[in-house]
Design an enzyme around this catalytic site. Structure first.
Site, mmCIF file in Angstrom:
data_model
loop_
_atom_site.group_PDB
_atom_site.id
_atom_site.type_symbol
_atom_site.label_atom_id
_atom_site.label_comp_id
_atom_site.label_asym_id
_atom_site.label_seq_id
_atom_site.Cartn_x
_atom_site.Cartn_y
_atom_site.Cartn_z
ATOM 1 N N THR A 13 5.257 1.889 -6.771
ATOM 2 C CA THR A 13 6.702 1.924 -6.528
ATOM 3 C C THR A 13 7.266 0.519 -6.400
ATOM 4 O O THR A 13 8.429 0.280 -6.727
ATOM 5 C CB THR A 13 6.980 2.749 -5.250
ATOM 6 O OG1 THR A 13 6.517 4.071 -5.487
ATOM 7 C CG2 THR A 13 8.445 2.805 -4.914
ATOM 8 N N TYR A 23 12.701 8.098 -9.470
ATOM 9 C CA TYR A 23 12.279 6.816 -10.009
ATOM 10 C C TYR A 23 10.949 6.975 -10.712
ATOM 11 O O TYR A 23 10.268 7.992 -10.555
ATOM 12 C CB TYR A 23 12.195 5.755 -8.900
ATOM 13 C CG TYR A 23 11.007 5.930 -7.972
ATOM 14 C CD1 TYR A 23 11.076 6.762 -6.874
ATOM 15 C CD2 TYR A 23 9.809 5.264 -8.223
ATOM 16 C CE1 TYR A 23 9.978 6.936 -6.037
ATOM 17 C CE2 TYR A 23 8.707 5.425 -7.389
ATOM 18 C CZ TYR A 23 8.806 6.261 -6.307
ATOM 19 O OH TYR A 23 7.719 6.443 -5.497
ATOM 20 N N SER A 56 -0.162 4.710 -8.629
ATOM 21 C CA SER A 56 -1.545 4.658 -8.146
ATOM 22 C C SER A 56 -2.201 6.033 -8.120
ATOM 23 O O SER A 56 -3.394 6.144 -7.887
ATOM 24 C CB SER A 56 -1.624 3.980 -6.776
ATOM 25 O OG SER A 56 -1.130 4.808 -5.767
ATOM 26 N N GLN A 57 -1.436 7.093 -8.391
ATOM 27 C CA GLN A 57 -2.054 8.407 -8.593
ATOM 28 C C GLN A 57 -2.966 8.385 -9.820
ATOM 29 O O GLN A 57 -3.808 9.269 -9.985
ATOM 30 C CB GLN A 57 -0.997 9.524 -8.711
ATOM 31 C CG GLN A 57 0.058 9.321 -9.783
ATOM 32 C CD GLN A 57 1.285 8.570 -9.292
ATOM 33 O OE1 GLN A 57 1.166 7.593 -8.561
ATOM 34 N NE2 GLN A 57 2.457 9.014 -9.681
ATOM 35 N N THR A 89 1.323 3.053 -3.171
ATOM 36 C CA THR A 89 0.850 3.382 -1.819
ATOM 37 C C THR A 89 0.021 4.672 -1.773
ATOM 38 O O THR A 89 -0.704 4.898 -0.808
ATOM 39 C CB THR A 89 2.037 3.520 -0.843
ATOM 40 O OG1 THR A 89 2.861 4.607 -1.260
ATOM 41 C CG2 THR A 89 2.856 2.244 -0.796
ATOM 42 N N ASP A 90 0.135 5.514 -2.826
ATOM 43 C CA ASP A 90 -0.529 6.826 -2.764
ATOM 44 C C ASP A 90 -2.042 6.718 -2.566
ATOM 45 O O ASP A 90 -2.629 7.473 -1.789
ATOM 46 C CB ASP A 90 -0.258 7.627 -4.048
ATOM 47 C CG ASP A 90 1.183 8.129 -4.132
ATOM 48 O OD1 ASP A 90 1.927 8.004 -3.150
ATOM 49 O OD2 ASP A 90 1.555 8.641 -5.212
ATOM 50 N N LYS A 162 -2.423 6.602 4.366
ATOM 51 C CA LYS A 162 -1.026 6.955 4.111
ATOM 52 C C LYS A 162 -0.697 8.195 4.926
ATOM 53 O O LYS A 162 -1.245 9.273 4.694
ATOM 54 C CB LYS A 162 -0.771 7.189 2.618
ATOM 55 C CG LYS A 162 0.729 7.346 2.345
ATOM 56 C CD LYS A 162 1.081 7.270 0.872
ATOM 57 C CE LYS A 162 2.596 7.380 0.704
ATOM 58 N NZ LYS A 162 3.032 7.312 -0.695
ATOM 59 N N GLU A 269 -20.428 21.759 15.471
ATOM 60 C CA GLU A 269 -20.891 23.140 15.280
ATOM 61 C C GLU A 269 -21.866 23.280 14.123
ATOM 62 O O GLU A 269 -22.461 24.324 13.929
ATOM 63 C CB GLU A 269 -19.682 24.059 15.008
ATOM 64 C CG GLU A 269 -18.719 24.164 16.175
ATOM 65 C CD GLU A 269 -17.471 24.954 15.801
ATOM 66 O OE1 GLU A 269 -17.596 26.135 15.438
ATOM 67 O OE2 GLU A 269 -16.368 24.376 15.876
#
Ligand code: ASP
Length: 313
Positions: A13, A23, A56-57, A89-90, A162, A269
């Site tokens: 971004t 965007y 960044s995905q 940032t993802d 994030k 557990e």
């Protein structure tokens, strides 16, 4: 003389441009981004490269390997005092951990992003970039982990994640079980690796399907991180299949979909020692996946991999 910082632009971004519907990430060149922040020249001598220009995905293991090798070779040269990487940032926390665990130099590395595109009236990229370059130019950051910069703050890669999909201050902080400053005593040498072991993530929920884990097993994945419920628990059919996967030679790491608290072998557990699972500690599923991929470049021994998850080489 001012320190010399190399900027590697990857998109996000911070390089985004407004569109009719919102965007698009990764549209603005690094020249344009830097020209909006003339103050940078007072902090450091800069040069830059456009490594890629993506949201960044779309980061993946191929880019991580190339990026790590590039940063490593830049920092091993006398010329540079630090590196700044512009990044979406993802998945910034994943790239940061990957670099942190693979770079051989202790010089500062800072990943910087923004939550608003570069042409927004209240764009946050320029102020973040200033903080990031200042951080990379500061020798006091040399003994730290790879840093992430957002909301004008710097956080270390083991703690940052994030936490918010919209707010400017989108990074949260989890107390890490171990810190591993790059270039110190924990990490992996991937300089001769061209592909990484295949590791997937399976998400836990009440009544979870066994289909995703079975699919990873059928595809011959080397490991799976289970993003379990609570302290790393699973719907019983998924756990039974995970036990079978271990018997067939797959590495299974238990993490949690809870942002805080982590997953531990003691006091939980699930009997990791009996069933052959590895507890992720404070690492969230996406960071645990990065660590498992790297660990699998060295060993398939479950005991050794447990040690890696405790920050021991
Ligand atoms: N999708 C964007 C990316 O990660 C979001 C951002 O940069 O904040 O590249």
């Amino acid at each position: 003389m001012l320190p010399k910082i190399h900027i590697i632009a990857t998109g996000g971004t911070i390089a985004g441009k407004s569109s009719e519907k919102g965007y698009v990430a990764g549209k603005t060149s690094i020249e344009e981004i830097l020209s909006a922040v003339p103050e940078l020249k007072e902090i450091a001598r800069l040069d830059f490269e456009q490594f890629c220009n993506i949201g960044s995905q779309d980061m993946d293991e191929t880019i991580w390997l190339a990026l790590s090798k590039r940063v490593d070779s830049l920092l091993l040269s006398e010329e540079y005092d630090g590196v700044v990487i512009t990044h979406g940032t993802d998945t910034m926390e994943e790239t940061a951990c990957f670099l942190n665990w693979t770079i051989h130099s202790a010089k500062p590395v800072v990943l910087v992003g923004s939550m608003r595109p570069s042409d927004a009236l209240d764009a946050d990229g320029p102020a973040n970039l200033l903080v990031a370059v200042r951080g990379a130019a500061d020798v006091k950051n040399a003994g730290k982990e790879v840093l992430l910069c957002l909301g004008k703050k710097l956080l270390e890669s083991s703690e940052a994640f994030k936490k918010d999909s919209h707010e400017i201050d989108a990074l949260g902080c989890v107390p890490p079980d171990f810190r591993a400053p790059h270039g110190k005593n924990f990490g992996f040498d991937i300089r001769n690796e061209n592909v990484l072991p295949r590791v997937g993530i399976v998400y836990g929920y009440g009544g979870a399907s066994t289909i995703p884990l079975q699919a990873f097993m059928d595809a011959g994945y080397d490991g799976v991180v289970l993003a379990g419920v609570g302290g790393g628990n699973f719907y019983s059919p998924v756990q039974r299949l995970a036990e079978k996967a271990v018997r067939m030679g797959m590495l299974i790491v238990r993490s949690t979909r809870c942002p805080y608290g982590g997953v531990y072998t003691l006091g939980g557990e699930v009997d990791d020692l009996k069933l052959g699972f590895v507890a992720a500690g404070s690492l969230n599923p996406q960071k645990a996946r990065v660590l498992l991929m790297l660990a699998l470049t060295e060993t398939r021994d479950v005991e050794k991999i447990r040690l890696k998850f405790q920050g021991v080489n």
